[in-house]
Design an enzyme around this catalytic site. Structure first.
Site, mmCIF file in Angstrom:
data_model
loop_
_atom_site.group_PDB
_atom_site.id
_atom_site.type_symbol
_atom_site.label_atom_id
_atom_site.label_comp_id
_atom_site.label_asym_id
_atom_site.label_seq_id
_atom_site.Cartn_x
_atom_site.Cartn_y
_atom_site.Cartn_z
ATOM 1 N N ASP A 74 10.784 10.763 -0.021
ATOM 2 C CA ASP A 74 11.446 10.048 -1.113
ATOM 3 C C ASP A 74 11.172 10.677 -2.476
ATOM 4 O OD1 ASP A 74 8.756 9.295 -1.005
ATOM 5 O OD2 ASP A 74 9.172 7.264 -0.360
ATOM 6 N N ASN A 143 3.581 -4.102 1.223
ATOM 7 C CA ASN A 143 4.613 -5.043 1.682
ATOM 8 C C ASN A 143 5.249 -4.591 2.999
ATOM 9 O OD1 ASN A 143 6.128 -2.865 0.944
ATOM 10 N ND2 ASN A 143 7.429 -3.942 -0.536
ATOM 11 N N GLU A 150 12.210 -0.852 1.789
ATOM 12 C CA GLU A 150 11.572 -2.109 1.443
ATOM 13 C C GLU A 150 11.969 -3.185 2.450
ATOM 14 O OE1 GLU A 150 9.348 -1.741 -0.601
ATOM 15 O OE2 GLU A 150 9.938 -1.065 -2.597
HETATM 16 C C1 F6R Z 1 5.337 7.809 -0.465
HETATM 17 C C2 F6R Z 1 5.938 6.699 0.265
HETATM 18 C C3 F6R Z 1 5.307 5.346 0.312
HETATM 19 C C4 F6R Z 1 3.774 5.360 0.367
HETATM 20 C C5 F6R Z 1 3.246 3.935 0.365
HETATM 21 C C6 F6R Z 1 1.732 3.901 0.320
HETATM 22 O O1 F6R Z 1 6.108 8.998 -0.324
HETATM 23 O O2 F6R Z 1 6.978 6.885 0.803
HETATM 24 O O3 F6R Z 1 5.819 4.664 1.437
HETATM 25 O O4 F6R Z 1 3.353 6.032 1.515
HETATM 26 O O5 F6R Z 1 3.753 3.246 -0.750
HETATM 27 O O6 F6R Z 1 1.291 4.399 -0.907
HETATM 28 P P1 F6R Z 1 -0.247 4.614 -1.225
HETATM 29 O O7 F6R Z 1 -0.740 5.668 -0.290
HETATM 30 O O8 F6R Z 1 -0.283 5.065 -2.664
HETATM 31 O O9 F6R Z 1 -0.924 3.309 -1.005
#
Ligand code: F6R
Length: 250
Positions: A74, A143, A150
């Site tokens: 992403d 979440n 999401e």
């Molecule tokens: C990042 C992504 C997100 C993160 C998730 C966890 O490229 O796609 O899904 O993997 O938000 O983020 P952290 O590791 O910062 O807790």
């Protein structure tokens, strides 16, 4: 992918350092088996120590990224590649520089494409022609999101422009400076794009992930917890530390 509920292989280690080292070992093993592997990569705090461990393994010799290629999950809409919070910048800093991977072999959605929908379509087509991804690395949102899919995302979703959940904006605000706004939109690979990988490795560490880990592995498979769709894939490995596994009562 099937409609059945498969149990991912779950490994629980003492702390984030041990979980990161184990995740890096899985990536290294993939590169040893297949030096021209296509890697699916993630950003975020969880991945920083994973990439640092992988860089140490590469420096120790025996594996290399020279023939590998990668696709990231992403990118924020609106952030240029040199913006310190853009995911291209994160990948240059935490992956390309320490591992020596050529950034030209790393594809991410562009955050500044004039037409974000067209960029999402370009990215999905690039994945289809450059894939399948041999190993897709994932973090987990508090979440239950994977990539920026999401809650509410469908199993059939492909790369697209999404609006971030208020919880994600709040969670990610820690990476931005005071007064700096977290972008409200992103381009993300979809659930179906993620599940097209041959093998998936999800890493979750820390107490803030415990409820999402439980929902992913024990709750119903469905859009309320997008990570639960991973149970429709036959080859998923989940690596947790004890804090993230705390709600998984036997
Ligand atoms: C990042 C992504 C997100 C993160 C998730 C966890 O490229 O796609 O899904 O993997 O938000 O983020 P952290 O590791 O910062 O807790």
């Amino acid at each position: 992918m099937t409609e059945h509920d498969h149990s991912p292989a779950v490994t629980i280690l003492d702390d984030a350092a041990a979980a990161s080292e184990e995740a890096a070992r899985v990536i290294a093993a993939t590169l040893r088996d297949r030096p021209d592997a296509v890697l699916g990569l993630a950003t975020g705090g969880t991945m920083v120590p994973v990439y640092a461990s992988l860089a140490r393994m590469i420096a120790a010799g025996g594996i290399a990224l020279a023939r590998a290629r990668s696709f990231n999950l992403d990118e924020y809409v609106g952030l240029p590649p040199d913006h310190p919070q853009s995911y291209r910048h994160f990948m240059n800093t935490h992956f390309a520089t320490p591992t020596g991977m050529d950034p030209a072999r790393m594809d991410l959605p562009s955050g500044i494409a004039p037409d974000p929908q067209a960029e999402a379509a370009r990215y999905e087509a690039a994945l289809a022609s450059g894939g399948p991804v041999d190993l897709q690395l994932l973090g987990l949102g508090g979440n239950g999101h994977i990539g920026f899919n999401e809650p509410g995302s469908s199993a059939e979703s492909r790369t697209r422009v999404v609006t971030l959940d208020p919880r994600t904006v709040k969670d990610n605000a820690r990476f931005f400076g005071p007064g700096e706004e977290v972008p409200a939109r992103a381009i993300t690979m979809g659930i179906a794009s993620i599940l097209a990988a041959r093998r998936i490795l999800l890493v979750a560490t820390g107490p803030g992930k415990a409820a999402a880990v439980r929902a992913m592995l024990r709750g119903p498979v469905g859009p309320d917890c997008p990570a639960s769709f991973l149970r429709r894939h036959l080859a998923v490995t989940v690596i947790l530390d004890r804090a993230a596994a705390a709600d998984l009562t036997p």
